[in-house]
Structure formats: structure tokens, C-alpha cells
Motif scaffolding. Structure first.
Motif, PDB file in Angstrom:
ATOM      1  N   ARG B 249       0.828  -1.216   0.000  1.00 57.85           N
ATOM      2  CA  ARG B 249       0.000   0.000   0.000  1.00 57.85           C
ATOM      3  C   ARG B 249       0.863   1.267   0.000  1.00 57.85           C
ATOM      4  N   THR B 250       1.709   1.417   1.021  1.00 55.35           N
ATOM      5  CA  THR B 250       2.546   2.610   1.063  1.00 55.35           C
ATOM      6  C   THR B 250       3.522   2.566  -0.117  1.00 55.35           C
ATOM      7  N   ARG B 251       3.930   1.360  -0.453  1.00 52.85           N
ATOM      8  CA  ARG B 251       4.831   1.136  -1.570  1.00 52.85           C
ATOM      9  C   ARG B 251       4.592  -0.279  -2.054  1.00 52.85           C
ATOM     10  N   LYS B 252       4.544  -0.480  -3.347  1.00 47.84           N
ATOM     11  CA  LYS B 252       4.378  -1.831  -3.871  1.00 47.84           C
ATOM     12  C   LYS B 252       5.702  -2.573  -3.801  1.00 47.84           C
ATOM     13  N   LEU B 253       5.611  -3.877  -3.663  1.00 51.94           N
ATOM     14  CA  LEU B 253       6.814  -4.679  -3.590  1.00 51.94           C
ATOM     15  C   LEU B 253       7.719  -4.457  -4.805  1.00 51.94           C
ATOM     16  N   ARG B 254       7.078  -4.417  -5.972  1.00 47.57           N
ATOM     17  CA  ARG B 254       7.853  -4.214  -7.199  1.00 47.57           C
ATOM     18  C   ARG B 254       8.629  -2.905  -7.171  1.00 47.57           C
ATOM     19  N   ASP B 255       7.993  -1.870  -6.621  1.00 46.89           N
ATOM     20  CA  ASP B 255       8.630  -0.554  -6.589  1.00 46.89           C
ATOM     21  C   ASP B 255       9.853  -0.558  -5.682  1.00 46.89           C
ATOM     22  N   LEU B 256       9.828  -1.397  -4.651  1.00 50.22           N
ATOM     23  CA  LEU B 256      10.999  -1.472  -3.772  1.00 50.22           C
ATOM     24  C   LEU B 256      12.214  -1.881  -4.603  1.00 50.22           C
ATOM     25  N   ILE B 257      11.984  -2.785  -5.545  1.00 48.79           N
ATOM     26  CA  ILE B 257      13.093  -3.265  -6.370  1.00 48.79           C
ATOM     27  C   ILE B 257      13.355  -2.309  -7.540  1.00 48.79           C
ATOM     28  N   ASP B 258      12.266  -1.978  -8.263  1.00 53.37           N
ATOM     29  CA  ASP B 258      12.453  -1.195  -9.490  1.00 53.37           C
ATOM     30  C   ASP B 258      12.773   0.275  -9.238  1.00 53.37           C
ATOM     31  N   LYS B 259      12.068   0.882  -8.269  1.00 49.64           N
ATOM     32  CA  LYS B 259      12.268   2.323  -8.073  1.00 49.64           C
ATOM     33  C   LYS B 259      13.259   2.624  -6.946  1.00 49.64           C
ATOM     34  N   ASP B 260      13.184   1.849  -5.871  1.00 47.70           N
ATOM     35  CA  ASP B 260      13.998   2.197  -4.705  1.00 47.70           C
ATOM     36  C   ASP B 260      15.343   1.479  -4.682  1.00 47.70           C
ATOM     37  N   GLY B 261      15.540   0.593  -5.637  1.00 44.64           N
ATOM     38  CA  GLY B 261      16.860  -0.003  -5.785  1.00 44.64           C
ATOM     39  C   GLY B 261      17.266  -1.036  -4.760  1.00 44.64           C
ATOM     40  N   PHE B 262      16.301  -1.698  -4.130  1.00 42.04           N
ATOM     41  CA  PHE B 262      16.693  -2.786  -3.226  1.00 42.04           C
ATOM     42  C   PHE B 262      17.168  -3.972  -4.063  1.00 42.04           C
ATOM     43  N   ASP B 263      18.252  -4.595  -3.608  1.00 37.28           N
ATOM     44  CA  ASP B 263      18.822  -5.704  -4.375  1.00 37.28           C
ATOM     45  C   ASP B 263      18.138  -7.027  -4.069  1.00 37.28           C
ATOM     46  N   ALA B 264      17.520  -7.112  -2.905  1.00 31.88           N
ATOM     47  CA  ALA B 264      16.761  -8.313  -2.548  1.00 31.88           C
ATOM     48  C   ALA B 264      15.700  -7.923  -1.527  1.00 31.88           C
ATOM     49  N   VAL B 265      14.633  -8.744  -1.460  1.00 29.11           N
ATOM     50  CA  VAL B 265      13.536  -8.468  -0.533  1.00 29.11           C
ATOM     51  C   VAL B 265      13.206  -9.749   0.226  1.00 29.11           C
ATOM     52  N   PHE B 266      12.970  -9.616   1.530  1.00 31.97           N
ATOM     53  CA  PHE B 266      12.473 -10.753   2.302  1.00 31.97           C
ATOM     54  C   PHE B 266      11.062 -10.425   2.811  1.00 31.97           C
ATOM     55  N   ILE B 267      10.139 -11.357   2.613  1.00 27.97           N
ATOM     56  CA  ILE B 267       8.762 -11.154   3.083  1.00 27.97           C
ATOM     57  C   ILE B 267       8.526 -12.012   4.322  1.00 27.97           C
ATOM     58  N   GLY B 268       8.294 -11.356   5.439  1.00 26.52           N
ATOM     59  CA  GLY B 268       7.988 -12.074   6.684  1.00 26.52           C
ATOM     60  C   GLY B 268       6.761 -11.455   7.318  1.00 26.52           C
ATOM     61  N   THR B 269       5.665 -11.487   6.559  1.00 26.53           N
ATOM     62  CA  THR B 269       4.495 -10.708   6.980  1.00 26.53           C
ATOM     63  C   THR B 269       3.543 -11.461   7.895  1.00 26.53           C
ATOM     64  N   GLY B 270       3.874 -12.698   8.256  1.00 27.21           N
ATOM     65  CA  GLY B 270       3.066 -13.390   9.272  1.00 27.21           C
ATOM     66  C   GLY B 270       1.734 -13.889   8.752  1.00 27.21           C
ATOM     67  N   ALA B 271       0.920 -14.314   9.694  1.00 27.53           N
ATOM     68  CA  ALA B 271      -0.295 -15.024   9.317  1.00 27.53           C
ATOM     69  C   ALA B 271      -1.414 -14.091   8.871  1.00 27.53           C
ATOM     70  N   GLY B 272      -1.729 -13.085   9.683  1.00 25.75           N
ATOM     71  CA  GLY B 272      -2.739 -12.151   9.193  1.00 25.75           C
ATOM     72  C   GLY B 272      -4.167 -12.457   9.560  1.00 25.75           C
ATOM     73  N   LEU B 273      -5.027 -12.505   8.575  1.00 27.42           N
ATOM     74  CA  LEU B 273      -6.480 -12.460   8.804  1.00 27.42           C
ATOM     75  C   LEU B 273      -7.046 -13.517   9.751  1.00 27.42           C
ATOM     76  N   PRO B 274      -7.759 -13.072  10.774  1.00 25.90           N
ATOM     77  CA  PRO B 274      -8.344 -14.040  11.697  1.00 25.90           C
ATOM     78  C   PRO B 274      -9.489 -14.818  11.062  1.00 25.90           C
ATOM     79  N   LYS B 275      -9.559 -16.109  11.391  1.00 22.65           N
ATOM     80  CA  LYS B 275     -10.686 -16.913  10.913  1.00 22.65           C
ATOM     81  C   LYS B 275     -11.858 -16.767  11.866  1.00 22.65           C
ATOM     82  N   PHE B 276     -13.042 -16.815  11.325  1.00 20.00           N
ATOM     83  CA  PHE B 276     -14.235 -16.863  12.165  1.00 20.00           C
ATOM     84  C   PHE B 276     -14.923 -18.192  11.912  1.00 20.00           C
ATOM     85  N   MET B 277     -15.970 -18.488  12.700  1.00 23.75           N
ATOM     86  CA  MET B 277     -16.597 -19.798  12.588  1.00 23.75           C
ATOM     87  C   MET B 277     -17.723 -19.829  11.553  1.00 23.75           C
ATOM     88  N   ASN B 278     -18.119 -18.638  11.079  1.00 26.30           N
ATOM     89  CA  ASN B 278     -19.276 -18.530  10.185  1.00 26.30           C
ATOM     90  C   ASN B 278     -20.532 -19.090  10.819  1.00 26.30           C
TER      91      ASN B 278
END
Ligand code: FAD
Ligand code: FAD
Ligand code: SF4
Ligand code: SF4
Ligand code: FES
Lengths: 283, 496
Positions: B249-278
């Protein structure tokens, strides 16, 4: 840390702030919002719509109403001060295309988030009818800006102190009855207003987008605190929204969830007014 | 079992220790097995119900040495097999037995970056301690050498001594790496990559770094000061940490590489969305996901009712749905926030509960009422839309399912209702879709978990991933282990 560059009071309770946030300014699209937190240790994280942005200056504009503790504290900040944490842009951008005639309804502070959407819709070549409503003349904001976008501008106040004396649903209904009827409606304002706008357009089958303002914490889909029921399914406003099909939203449930912390919030709010008057008394 | 306080346990250990030392002889295996397993000193359950301070207080030096003396230094070391990062366990444990605590921690740190954390939160009974020979000989995994507690002691000792040095950094290479998220996987990558002299920027969506260790696992189990210390070490190594920055959102992953010049990226964003029982009533006021509840309590400090702006409503009768660590943490946090009754509803039995044994025991000591072989059917509300009751069903265990655990089967017509005012759903998380949504070329499983090869590399060039976003819900040590692997690959990529 994001520096506040400008502040203007638009009405008794409404403020506009320009904040330095170049990355957010570059990425944001109409319909998206930020999360503001004033104190990293104890501060609440509140969502506010990005009302406008300027990529050249690297700034975004927030327009907010002082309803509780955090919005009051924000209003107390001045140019030169900084917002400790500002996260964004969040949420899905508004789906903008040429629909034909679009009627936009803004209630109270809802006019602020409506503005970039209306602007986008206008740019896409739509004919714009804009209805603005407020409790009274004093609370009406951004009339000039909306006037510039609107092909037809209708203003209503609850007390008749300006424009028509009616609720926004009255002109909305009239517009739906026109031939041809509008192709699209966008309604943003207090939940109760959005609920009745959606009810108004439903019999005419005018697709109606609403922007929901639930309580949020992370704003990235992690907590589920912002969830609402849409078409019988659970949706997260921060990642699935904030805009939804108004005809599908369970507004009653949403309003109840918004009130979940009302007692505690009112206490915090009272306390901050009390402190304010104590400070004034000391002076 | 009556509660033994810290002094009592320390006294018993001192006495035994001086007896052993006075003989001056090497201990025989039999004598080692005869040393009683050292109990972890803990806060009195009645007191800790009312505070957020850490429950387990940590061994004394004598307890640590005694516990370490129980180890038989097995040649085959089945314990090492059980540790996801293969720490030299007999090595560090025997150093601790000799009282050489510095040597002990130095051995651990060759493989683990977060020993003070892992010593506390690893599910040792299914990892390093599962196949421990001592436990096997004494016919109970509870009697295995308490590897984690020894690890915790030596890690804490070093941390408190302030002897901990900032790791040496190689000269700047001019290359830069972006690390997304700040949980254990990302912390490991940041440290390992930075050591090689590459510039590292860490991006975290929240206003504070640390991931689940900061917003999920409560203070009473993992003091935030420990996590903050690890973060400060990263900062002193020159890792730049950008909070309130959400990649996608603040920056796209691609832009980190293409625009900001990062040579490598590691994604450690964790689990995220909670499940509900419906189930019916899940969006009533008073129903929380465990993520929301724990974030309010931990990160936003709702337990500090005077100061926090993000409240948790007062609850009288709380039900937590689930049987993992997250469920225990939610239940025990609810106790501490002053709820009168806290119930835990789980559809299998205690044997199948994924939570650490210690957490289950602590929860019971603190008065959490366990309901096994039951599950929620629907949640009922009052006219204001608040939770007022929950309808449950009873279950029995049927044939084993794919996971090898016996599947719970509902008993028809067994519905009953319990009166509650708060329901906390702790049945797991789905993966966070944000990066996937904004990086369409990223290959994921149908559950949205990022697919990586044995080097931790994703389908996207120069992009690596690890931790919960790859594994689904896992553990701190597994996340760390994956971080290690990915960091090694990144270092290799950047060296060429
Ligand atoms: C996506 C999104 C965009 C938003 N954009 C704007 C904006 O551009 N300008 C603006 O002024 N406000 C906006 N809001 C609403 C804003 O977030 C709330 O006004 C704010 O959280 C109130 O915080 P507080 O601490 O001042 O008040 P609190 O003490 O938290 O609440 C005070 C009163 O406001 C009610 N309230 C609490 N949260 C909300 C909420 N999210 N929406 C409506 N009422 C609420 C409470 O029931 C209470 O009565 C937006 C909300 C969302 C979800
Ligand atoms: C309540 C609870 C109790 C637990 N108890 C235990 C236990 O006792 N023992 C154990 O071993 N494990 C336990 N776990 C599991 C363990 O915490 C996780 O497996 C581990 O933290 C995963 O680490 P991670 O590095 O993958 O990411 P996480 O720790 O999940 O951190 C990910 C971080 O990335 C951030 N992020 C996400 N998306 C973005 C983005 N797009 N841009 C920037 N930042 C982003 C998030 O905000 C978060 O801070 C528990 C988990 C929970 C929730
Ligand atoms: S890191 Fe975890 S599994 Fe490995 S030895 Fe330590 S406590 Fe055991
Ligand atoms: S298995 Fe147990 S006894 Fe054997 S070396 Fe490992 S810790 Fe020591
Ligand atoms: S605010 Fe947490 S999921 Fe939407």
C-alpha cells in the motif's frame, strides 16, 4: 513522524489539516484512508479519509470532525507539530468509470471523503448531481469545492438555516424518479444517513455505493474489529472496503458495533473537555 | 498441588547442590536420573490473576545447574533432532552444568538469534524435549531435561549483564535489502544480512516492531522488554526500521526493487487475517477475534485502564473458542482484565490441544474453566445487539482424520446454552492477502501462503519469504529457522 503544515478550522467542529506524507501522497487514490495515531504508547489508532493530496508538495489533506478524544487532540495540534504515526494509504480505491449520471450524497463530515470521489467521477466524464446535507448552516463544509464539480448542487439543512429544509433523502428520491434515472449513487455520511439513502435508491434499482466508517485498530486486515455483514457475509472494512454495495450492508448491526465502546469513549471525551476547561481556568 | 514459592525452590536446590559438590565426584547416569526435575518458580496463581507481570520467574543459578546435570550427554542426542534450528543441546547444557553460563549461551547463539524468546515460548515438549533420553527413561515427557528453561536462564543472564555486544558488521557492500515485517523471521534475516555488510531496511505496518511477539503473545508470558532489546540490537547494528509502512500500500513490492533499488527483498508478513466460525451471531457486539482482543490488550495496552485510549469493555463471563496458545493467551488475558468467569471451549480433548502444556496448566491454575468436546453452534444477542448467550453442541471423538488426530463428531440433539457476555474466537488465521493482491506474479498456495523453494526463494526474482506467511500458523523458532535459510540465500545472491 509526519509534520503538520497547515491547519484551518472549517466550522465549529470541523478542521482541515495538510500533512507532510510524500509516499502516501504518491500512492493514494480516491476512496482510500490513513490511520492516525498521536501517541505510540497509549494512543488510539483512528481512520481518516485522505480528502486530497498533492504529489508535488508531498502532502495529504485530512478533514475531520471533533467527536471524541483523539479527534480533539488532533485538532489541538498546530502547524510545525507532528503526527507520531500515520499509516496508509489503506482500503480499496473507489471504482471510477464513466457511468453516465452520478448522484453523490454527502452528509456532515461525509462531504470530505466524498470530495475526491466526486472529483474522480467528474474527470471520468460523468454528469454530476451533488446533494449536501448538514444539521445547520454552520456545519456545512466545502460548498465551494463541491459547487465546482457539480453540474447540479442541492443543499439541505435539518433546520432550514440554509438551502432546503429537509433530509438528503428527499431530493435523492426526486432524482431517482427522474427519467432517465441516475446510473449510480454514492452516499457518504453518518451510518443512519447511508442506511436511508440506500433504502431510498433501492426501489429504483440505482446502484448505491456507501463508505463505511467502522471502528478500526490495525487497518490491514489483521484484527477483524472492523467487520460488517454485507449480503449475509462477513467483510473487513479496512481491506474489503471501505466502500460497499449499500443495498447489501446490514446497517443496523454496523451501528450497534460502532456503539460498542460508547460509554468508555464518552468518558475519555468528557475527561479531555474537563482538562481543557481546567487549563483555561488556570490561565 | 500447592504452590511452592521461589525461595522454597531455591532453598531446596541450594541444599542438593552443595551435597553434590561436596562429594567432588563425577555423577553416574543413575545419580543424574535421581536428581529431581527442577520446578519453574512462578508467581502465585492468586496474585498473578491480577497483574500482567511474567508468570514464570526463571530458574536460580543452582536450579539451572542441577537441571543441566540431569542430562546424560547422549551420543545420538535425539534432542538436537527435535530442535528446528539444531542447537548443540548437550554442548550448551553441559556448559551450564559446569556453571560456565557464558560458554553455554555462546553455543546457543551459534544457531539461535532469539534464545530468551525461544526458551520461553518454544513448545519444547513436542520439539527438543520430546525424545530426550531422560524423559524416556522416566517414562514422562514432563521429566525430560528442561532444555528451554536452561536456555532461558543463560540468555537472561547475558541480557541482564549488559555484556551483550553488538555483533560485528563487515564493511559496507553498497547493496541493500528490504525486510518486510518485523517478527522473528524478519528479525533473523535483518541481523544475518546486515552482518555481511549489506544495508538493511525493515518495514513494519504497525507503529511498533516485533510482530506477534509484540502484539500477540502477552507480557505475562513474554515481557516486551526482551523483544525491544532485540530490536535495539538491530538498530545498533545499523538496521533502519520504518514503522507505519505497509508494503503493498505505502509502496508496492515491485517498486521497492524497481524504483527504490533494493537488491533483494524478504517477506515475513506473518499469518494475518483471523478466521471466524461462520455461525449465527458472530458479528454481535462482544464477539472478538483473538487477534483483536490481544492487540487491544498488548499493543494498545488496554489493561492499563487509566491511560489507554483503546479500551476493552468490561466482561463478566467470557468464552474463548479454541485450544491453541492463542486461545490460552486470550483466556488468561481476560482473567487479568477482571472477568468473573472465563471458559474455554474446545471441540476435541485436552490431548489434542495444540497449546504448550505449561500454558494449559497455567490457565487452569488461574481459574480458566475448560470445556472439552464442545463447540459453539450460534451466538445469541439481546435487543441492543450485545452477546447474551451462546448455544453449544457436545462432541465425541470419531475416526482419525488426515492430521492423524481423532476427528470430533457432533452429538445430535446435545444442544445446550450458556450465558455469556463476551466471545473470543481463537481458531486460527488465514494468510494476509495484501502482498499477493498487489504482486500478482507471486505464486501462493490456494490458502494464500507464499510458496518458496528450499532456499527460501519465492517465484519472484530476488524475493524471498519465510515464517507464518509461508508455513501457515507456526512457531517462533520455525519462523526464525526459515529466516536463517533465506538470509543465507540472500547473502549468497549478493556476494556473486
Ligand atoms: C474508513 C474511514 C474513514 C473515515 N474518514 C473520516 C474523515 O475523513 N473525517 C472524520 O472526521 N471522520 C472519519 N472517520 C471517522 C473517524 O475515524 C472517527 O470519528 C474517529 O475514530 C473518532 O475518534 P475519537 O477518539 O475522536 O472519538 P471516540 O471517542 O472514539 O468516539 C466518539 C464518538 O464517535 C463515535 N465513533 C467512534 N468511532 C467512529 C467511527 N469510526 N465513525 C463514526 N463514529 C465513530 C463513537 O460511537 C462515539 O460516540 C472515518 C472512519 C473510517 C472507518
Ligand atoms: C497469541 C499468539 C500466541 C503464540 N504463542 C506462541 C508460542 O507460545 N510459541 C511459539 O513458538 N509460537 C507462538 N505463536 C506463533 C508465533 O508467534 C508465530 O509463528 C511467529 O511470530 C511468526 O513469525 P513471523 O516472523 O512469520 O511473523 P509475525 O510475528 O506474524 O510478524 C509479521 C509482522 O509483519 C507485519 N506485516 C504484515 N504485513 C505487512 C506488510 N504488508 N508490510 C509491512 N509489515 C507487514 C505485521 O504487522 C507483523 O508485525 C503465537 C502466536 C500468537 C498470535
Ligand atoms: S530453540 Fe526451542 S526447540 Fe531448540 S533447543 Fe531451544 S527451546 Fe528447544
Ligand atoms: S536427549 Fe536429553 S539427556 Fe540426551 S543429550 Fe539431549 S538433553 Fe541430554
Ligand atoms: S481494522 Fe483490523 S481488520 Fe480491519
Amino acid at each position: 513522524m509526519n509534520k503538520i503544515l497547515e491547519k484551518k478550522q472549517l466550522s465549529n467542529e470541523v478542521f482541515r489539516m495538510k500533512v507532510h506524507a510524500p509516499l502516501i501522497a504518491e500512492e493514494r487514490k480516491p476512496g482510500q484512508f490513513v490511520i492516525v495515531q498521536l501517541d505510540s504508547d497509549f494512543g488510539e489508532r483512528i481512520p481518516l479519509t485522505i480528502a486530497d493530496a498533492n504529489t508535488a508538495e508531498g502532502t495529504i489533506t485530512l478533514i475531520f470532525q471533533t467527536v471524541g478524544k483523539t479527534t480533539h487532540n488532533l485538532a489541538d495540534l498546530n502547524p510545525g507539530d507532528a503526527i507520531q504515526n500515520l499509516l496508509g494509504p489503506l482500503g480499496r480505491p473507489t471504482h471510477i468509470e464513466k457511468f453516465g449520471t452520478v448522484v453523490c450524497v454527502g452528509g456532515g463530515i461525509g462531504v470530505a471523503p466524498l470530495h475526491p470521489i466526486a472529483e474522480g467521477m467528474k474527470k471520468a466524464g460523468n454528469k454530476m448531481i451533488i446533494i449536501m446535507g448538514a444539521r445547520n448552516k454552520e456545519l456545512l463544509i466545502m460548498e465551494d469545492l463541491m459547487g465546482k464539480i457539480a453540474d447540479e448542487l442541492i443543499i439541505c439543512t435539518d433546520d432550514g438555516s440554509y438551502g432546503r429544509k429537509c433530509l438528503v433523502t428527499e431530493p435523492l428520491k426526486e432524482i431517482c424518479e427522474r427519467v432517465p434515472k441516475p446510473d449510480m449513487a454514492v452516499a457518504i455520511g453518518p451510518p443512519i444517513m447511508m442506511k436511508f439513502c440506500a433504502q431510498t435508491t433501492k426501489p429504483y434499482n440505482v446502484p448505491t455505493v456507501v463508505s463505511l466508517n467502522t471502528i478500526m485498530i490495525d487497518g490491514t486486515g489483521m484484527c477483524g474489529g472492523c467487520r460488517v455483514t454485507v449480503g449475509g457475509k462477513t467483510k473487513f472494512v479496512c481491506v474489503d472496503g471501505p466502500e460497499f454495495d449499500g443495498h447489501q450492508v446490514d446497517f443496523d448491526n454496523m451501528m450497534k458495533r460502532l456503539g460498542a465502546y460508547k460509554n468508555l469513549e464518552d468518558k475519555a471525551h468528557e475527561k479531555c473537555h474537563l482538562e481543557e476547561s481546567m487549563v483555561k481556568a488556570k490561565k | 498441588m500447592s504452590h511452592k514459592d521461589k525461595e522454597q525452590l531455591a532453598g531446596e536446590a541450594n541444599e542438593l547442590m552443595s551435597k553434590i559438590l561436596s562429594t567432588g565426584k563425577q555423577l553416574s547416569p543413575k545419580e543424574r536420573l535421581a536428581i529431581p526435575a527442577q520446578e519453574m518458580p512462578s508467581q502465585d496463581p492468586d496474585k498473578r490473576r491480577g497483574n500482567m507481570s511474567e508468570v514464570a520467574l526463571g530458574y536460580t543459578p543452582e536450579q539451572t545447574r542441577l537441571e543441566a546435570m540431569r542430562c546424560l550427554k547422549c551420543k545420538t542426542a535425539p534432542c538436537i533432532e527435535g530442535c528446528p534450528v539444531r542447537i548443540d543441546i548437550p554442548g550448551f547444557v553441559s556448559a551450564a552444568a559446569e556453571g560456565n553460563f557464558q560458554k553455554s549461551i555462546d553455543i546457543i547463539k551459534k544457531n539461535s538469534l532469539l534464545p530468551a524468546v525461544c526458551g520461553r515460548v518454544c513448545p519444547q515438549e513436542v520439539q527438543c524435549q520430546l525424545n530426550c533420553t531422560v524423559g524416556k527413561s522416566l517414562k514422562s515427557v514432563d521429566k525430560a531435561v528442561s532444555i528451554g528453561r536452561i536456555e532461558r536462564f543463560v540468555a537472561d543472564l547475558e541480557r541482564k549483564s549488559d555484556k551483550q555486544e553488538t555483533p560485528a558488521i563487515k564493511p559496507q557492500t553498497g547493496k541493500k535489502v528490504a525486510v518486510i515485517g518485523s517478527g522473528p523471521a524478519s528479525i533473523t534475516v535483518a541481523a544475518d544480512v546486515r552482518r555481511e555488510g549489506h544495508a538493511v531496511t525493515m518495514f513494519e505496518a504497525f507503529h511498533k516492531p516485533g510482530g506477534v511477539m509484540m502484539y500477540g503473545i502477552p507480557e505475562f508470558r513474554l515481557p516486551k522488554a526482551i523483544v525491544e532489546k532485540e530490536i535495539n540490537t538491530l538498530k545498533s547494528m545499523g538496521v533502519e526500521i520504518k514503522t507505519s509502512f505497509v508494503v503493498g500500500r505505502t509502496r508496492k513490492l515491485r517498486d521497492l526493487i524497481d524504483k527504490d533499488g533494493f537488491d533483494a527483498v524478504f517477506i515475513g508478513t506473518g499469518a494475518g487475517l483471523p478466521k471466524f466460525m461462520n455461525i449465527e451471531g458472530e458479528n454481535l457486539v462482544g464477539v472478538y477475534s483473538a487477534n483483536e482482543f490481544l492487540t487491544r490488550v498488548n499493543l494498545m495496552r488496554a489493561y492499563d485502564r487509566e491511560n489507554a485510549d483503546t479500551p476493552v469493555a468490561y466482561s463478566r463471563k467470557v468464552v474463548v473458542l479454541g485450544g491453541g496458545n492463542v486461545a490460552m493467551d486470550a483466556a488468561r488475558s481476560a482473567v487479568r482484565l477482571g472477568a468473573q468467569d472465563v471458559h474455554l471451549v474446545y471441540r476435541r480433548t485436552e490431548v489434542e490441544m495444540p497449546a504448550r502444556i505449561e500454558e494449559v496448566r497455567h490457565a487452569k491454575e488461574e481459574g480458566v474453566i475448560f470445556h472439552i468436546l464442545e463447540n459453539a453452534k450460534r451466538i445469541l444477542g439481546d435487543e441492543k445487539g450485545h452477546v447474551k448467550a451462546m448455544e453449544c453442541l457436545r462432541y465425541e471423538l470419531g475416526a482419525p482424520d488426515d492430521s492423524g488426530r481423532r476427528r470430533p463428531v457432533e452429538i445430535r440433539g446435545s444442544e445446550f446454552t450458556m450465558e455469556v457476555d463476551t466471545v473470543i474466537v481463537a481458531i486460527g488465521n488465514d494468510s494476509n492477502p495484501l502482498i499477493k493482491q498487489t504482486t500478482p506474479e507471486m505464486v501462493t498456495t490456494k490458502w494464500g501462503n507464499i510458496i518458496v523453494d528450499e532456499n527460501g526463494k519465492t517465484s519472484v526474482d530476488r524475493v524471498y519469504a519465510g515464517g507464518d506467511i509461508v508455513l501457515g500458523a507456526a512457531t517462533v523458532i520455525l519462523a526464525m529457522g526459515q529466516g536463517r535459510t533465506a538470509a543465507a540465500s540472500i547473502n549468497k545472491l549478493l556476494a556473486s
